[in-house]
Design a protein around this motif. Structure first.
Motif, PDB file in Angstrom:
ATOM      1  N   TYR A   1       0.813  -1.209   0.000  1.00  0.00           N
ATOM      2  CA  TYR A   1       0.000   0.000   0.000  1.00  0.00           C
ATOM      3  C   TYR A   1       0.850   1.263   0.000  1.00  0.00           C
ATOM      4  O   TYR A   1       1.809   1.360   0.755  1.00  0.00           O
TER       5      TYR A   1
ATOM      6  N   SER B   1      -0.129   4.163   1.072  1.00  0.00           N
ATOM      7  CA  SER B   1      -0.492   5.043   2.180  1.00  0.00           C
ATOM      8  C   SER B   1      -1.369   4.293   3.177  1.00  0.00           C
ATOM      9  O   SER B   1      -1.943   3.247   2.867  1.00  0.00           O
TER      10      SER B   1
ATOM     11  N   ASP C   1      -4.198   5.424   4.271  1.00  0.00           N
ATOM     12  CA  ASP C   1      -5.571   5.527   3.768  1.00  0.00           C
ATOM     13  C   ASP C   1      -5.889   4.403   2.790  1.00  0.00           C
ATOM     14  O   ASP C   1      -6.976   3.824   2.840  1.00  0.00           O
TER      15      ASP C   1
ATOM     16  N   CYS D   1      -6.366   1.182   4.790  1.00  0.00           N
ATOM     17  CA  CYS D   1      -7.644   1.190   5.512  1.00  0.00           C
ATOM     18  C   CYS D   1      -8.836   1.034   4.574  1.00  0.00           C
ATOM     19  O   CYS D   1      -9.777   0.297   4.889  1.00  0.00           O
ATOM     20  N   ASP D   2      -8.795   1.685   3.428  1.00  0.00           N
ATOM     21  CA  ASP D   2      -9.884   1.557   2.458  1.00  0.00           C
ATOM     22  C   ASP D   2     -10.001   0.121   1.971  1.00  0.00           C
ATOM     23  O   ASP D   2     -11.088  -0.448   1.927  1.00  0.00           O
TER      24      ASP D   2
ATOM     25  N   ARG E   1      -9.400   3.866  10.369  1.00  0.00           N
ATOM     26  CA  ARG E   1      -8.072   4.472  10.523  1.00  0.00           C
ATOM     27  C   ARG E   1      -7.883   5.048  11.926  1.00  0.00           C
ATOM     28  O   ARG E   1      -6.828   4.861  12.545  1.00  0.00           O
TER      29      ARG E   1
END
Length: 57
Positions: free
Chosen positions: A21, A23, A25, A28-29, A35
């Motif tokens: 990943y 980031s 975000d 988490c997405d 988050r």
């Protein structure tokens, strides 16, 4: 499902951030993780997310 133990969670999340990943975000997405809760759990063991390094330090 994310690990419940904070130390194992730290290792798991940092490995995912390093390997998959760009980031926190994005992680988490994709994993449908909260988050704020993730950061709170890791803050309890004195780790903060560093966007520059894309890891908890």
């Amino acid at each position: 499902m994310l690990p419940q133990d904070p130390v194992i969670l730290l290792s798991y999340v940092n490995t995912k951030l390093r390997d998959q990943y760009p980031s926190l975000d994005a992680l988490c997405d994709d994993l449908e993780a909260d988050r704020a809760q993730l950061e709170e759990t890791l803050r309890a063991i004195n780790y903060e997310y560093s966007p520059e390094r894309n890891q908890f330090i």
